[in-house]
Design an enzyme around this catalytic site. Structure first.
Site, PDB file in Angstrom:
ATOM      1  N   SER A 153      13.786  -6.030  -6.812  1.00 29.83           N
ATOM      2  CA  SER A 153      13.040  -6.133  -5.555  1.00 29.83           C
ATOM      3  C   SER A 153      12.223  -7.415  -5.617  1.00 29.83           C
ATOM      4  CB  SER A 153      12.110  -4.927  -5.418  1.00 29.83           C
ATOM      5  OG  SER A 153      11.145  -5.161  -4.417  1.00 29.83           O
ATOM      6  N   TYR A 166       6.011   1.009  -8.532  1.00 35.48           N
ATOM      7  CA  TYR A 166       7.289   0.513  -8.001  1.00 35.48           C
ATOM      8  C   TYR A 166       7.506  -0.931  -8.459  1.00 35.48           C
ATOM      9  CZ  TYR A 166      10.918  -0.833  -4.645  1.00 35.48           C
ATOM     10  OH  TYR A 166      12.083  -1.290  -4.072  1.00 35.48           O
TER      11      TYR A 166
HETATM   12  P1  NDP Z   1      16.728   5.126   0.056  1.00 36.21           P
HETATM   13  O1  NDP Z   1      15.437   5.835  -0.099  1.00 36.21           O
HETATM   14  O2  NDP Z   1      17.356   5.025   1.390  1.00 36.21           O
HETATM   15  O3  NDP Z   1      17.808   5.734  -0.952  1.00 36.21           O
HETATM   16  C1  NDP Z   1      17.471   5.959  -2.290  1.00 36.21           C
HETATM   17  C2  NDP Z   1      18.549   6.765  -2.957  1.00 36.21           C
HETATM   18  O4  NDP Z   1      18.117   7.081  -4.283  1.00 36.21           O
HETATM   19  C3  NDP Z   1      18.799   8.088  -2.233  1.00 36.21           C
HETATM   20  O5  NDP Z   1      20.179   8.366  -2.218  1.00 36.21           O
HETATM   21  C4  NDP Z   1      18.053   9.074  -3.108  1.00 36.21           C
HETATM   22  O6  NDP Z   1      18.562  10.382  -3.065  1.00 36.21           O
HETATM   23  C5  NDP Z   1      18.255   8.480  -4.482  1.00 36.21           C
HETATM   24  N1  NDP Z   1      17.250   9.008  -5.396  1.00 36.21           N
HETATM   25  C6  NDP Z   1      15.906   8.968  -5.264  1.00 36.21           C
HETATM   26  N2  NDP Z   1      15.335   9.656  -6.255  1.00 36.21           N
HETATM   27  C7  NDP Z   1      16.330  10.140  -7.031  1.00 36.21           C
HETATM   28  C8  NDP Z   1      16.366  10.968  -8.180  1.00 36.21           C
HETATM   29  N3  NDP Z   1      15.233  11.445  -8.737  1.00 36.21           N
HETATM   30  N4  NDP Z   1      17.550  11.285  -8.708  1.00 36.21           N
HETATM   31  C9  NDP Z   1      18.697  10.844  -8.153  1.00 36.21           C
HETATM   32  N5  NDP Z   1      18.731  10.076  -7.034  1.00 36.21           N
HETATM   33  C10 NDP Z   1      17.559   9.743  -6.486  1.00 36.21           C
HETATM   34  O7  NDP Z   1      16.459   3.684  -0.564  1.00 36.21           O
HETATM   35  P2  NDP Z   1      17.244   2.301  -0.361  1.00 36.21           P
HETATM   36  O8  NDP Z   1      18.666   2.529  -0.100  1.00 36.21           O
HETATM   37  O9  NDP Z   1      16.432   1.471   0.535  1.00 36.21           O
HETATM   38  O10 NDP Z   1      17.033   1.675  -1.828  1.00 36.21           O
HETATM   39  C11 NDP Z   1      18.076   1.535  -2.767  1.00 36.21           C
HETATM   40  C12 NDP Z   1      17.570   0.623  -3.870  1.00 36.21           C
HETATM   41  O11 NDP Z   1      17.255  -0.656  -3.331  1.00 36.21           O
HETATM   42  C13 NDP Z   1      16.297   1.118  -4.552  1.00 36.21           C
HETATM   43  O12 NDP Z   1      16.375   0.855  -5.927  1.00 36.21           O
HETATM   44  C14 NDP Z   1      15.208   0.279  -3.913  1.00 36.21           C
HETATM   45  O13 NDP Z   1      14.093   0.132  -4.751  1.00 36.21           O
HETATM   46  C15 NDP Z   1      15.940  -1.035  -3.705  1.00 36.21           C
HETATM   47  N6  NDP Z   1      15.368  -1.907  -2.681  1.00 36.21           N
HETATM   48  C16 NDP Z   1      15.443  -1.561  -1.345  1.00 36.21           C
HETATM   49  C17 NDP Z   1      14.935  -2.408  -0.379  1.00 36.21           C
HETATM   50  C18 NDP Z   1      14.993  -2.081   1.091  1.00 36.21           C
HETATM   51  O14 NDP Z   1      14.463  -2.847   1.909  1.00 36.21           O
HETATM   52  N7  NDP Z   1      15.610  -0.982   1.507  1.00 36.21           N
HETATM   53  C19 NDP Z   1      14.316  -3.690  -0.744  1.00 36.21           C
HETATM   54  C20 NDP Z   1      14.281  -3.947  -2.168  1.00 36.21           C
HETATM   55  C21 NDP Z   1      14.806  -3.076  -3.085  1.00 36.21           C
HETATM   56  P3  NDP Z   1      18.142  11.384  -1.888  1.00 36.21           P
HETATM   57  O15 NDP Z   1      18.740  10.813  -0.647  1.00 36.21           O
HETATM   58  O16 NDP Z   1      18.766  12.641  -2.285  1.00 36.21           O
HETATM   59  O17 NDP Z   1      16.667  11.389  -1.863  1.00 36.21           O
END
Ligand code: NDP
Length: 251
Positions: A153, A166
């Site tokens: 990030s 985070y």
């Molecule tokens: P979302 O919140 O949309 O999706 C996150 C995913 O991670 C979901 O499928 C969620 O599952 C899963 N997850 C969360 N906790 C757990 C857990 N304990 N065990 C297993 N799975 C888990 O986030 P994004 O798609 O936006 O983010 C994806 C990645 O990109 C992350 O690492 C985030 O930090 C990074 N990122 C995103 C940005 C953005 O602007 N969107 C910018 C910079 C980095 P469930 O749906 O079941 O909760």
């Protein structure tokens, strides 16, 4: 946007594990990888979401995926060993991992940060990818060439007030990727890189920036060129890099 045109069969015959595959960027990556020929292992904590993605991939006629329900916050060493055994028995190798699952935690000061929540964020975002990677390395070695992608990030490269665990977990992720990339360089066919997705239209982004118009950010599907490039053989020589999915680079 990172510019790369993936050949249709980029990932044909490859087995790729995507964490957090039920939603957001992980769901888009599962689609993109499967569309380019991969057998995708969908890992996440909410079974219903994983089943929906499974059905979508199957309906599209892509290679049959697999589902692994696992909560990364509570998963322990034996869960990862079981995962490795399952993958070994079913596929006999692993060609790639996209460490994508992550949680935001509260936007609050270090002084006011709840230590329990701090540990939860570090567990999901940093410790779990470490444990999973460590356990799956022998399987990755069985692939002719393999790619590990971690998700970083902007706040994992430059700290920002109130981004707490985070941001720190993402700094740790960058470090983990660099150390592992250096360890594997020249002695294996495994490469290790980081992706910074940039502002992307997902539930996490809305949570972090409630006042922002989500339509101003690209959808997860739009940032897939870098995810494809780093997972496929065209990036074979790229190791230890941290790249921006919405950056100006091209391949
Ligand atoms: P979302 O919140 O949309 O999706 C996150 C995913 O991670 C979901 O499928 C969620 O599952 C899963 N997850 C969360 N906790 C757990 C857990 N304990 N065990 C297993 N799975 C888990 O986030 P994004 O798609 O936006 O983010 C994806 C990645 O990109 C992350 O690492 C985030 O930090 C990074 N990122 C995103 C940005 C953005 O602007 N969107 C910018 C910079 C980095 P469930 O749906 O079941 O909760």
């Amino acid at each position: 946007m990172f510019s790369y045109q993936a050949p249709q069969d980029l990932l044909a015959g490859r087995v790729i594990l995507v964490t957090g595959a039920g939603d957001g960027i992980g769901r888009a990556a599962a689609h993109a990888y499967a569309r380019h020929g991969a057998t995708v292992v969908l890992l996440g904590r909410t079974l219903e979401k994983l089943e929906l993605v499974y059905d979508e991939l199957e309906a599209a006629g892509y290679p049959q995926p697999a589902i692994v329900p696992l909560n990364l916050e509570t998963a322990a060493e034996h869960d990862y060993i079981e995962l490795a055994n399952q993958l070994q028995d079913t596929f006999g190798k692993l060609d790639g991992i996209l460490h994508n699952a992550g949680i935001l935690g509260p936007i609050t000061s270090i002084e006011g940060y709840d230590p329990i929540i701090w540990q939860q964020v570090m567990q999901v975002n940093l410790n779990a990818p470490f444990l999973m990677t460590q356990t799956l390395l022998p399987l990755l070695r069985l692939a002719p060439e393999a790619s590990i992608i971690f998700t970083s990030s902007g706040v994992g490269r430059r700290g920002r007030a109130h981004w707490g665990a985070y941001a720190v977990s993402k700094f740790g992720t960058e470090g983990l990727a660099q150390v592992l990339a250096d360890e594997l360089e020249n002695i294996s066919a495994i490469r290790v890189n980081c992706i910074n997705p940039g502002a992307t239209r997902t539930a996490m982004r809305v949570w972090a920036y409630p006042a922002e118009n989500p339509q101003n950010n690209p959808a997860p599907e739009e940032i897939m060129p870098l995810y494809l490039y780093l997972m496929g053989p065209d990036s074979k020589a790229v190791n230890g890099q941290s790249l921006d999915a919405q950056g100006s680079g091209s391949a």
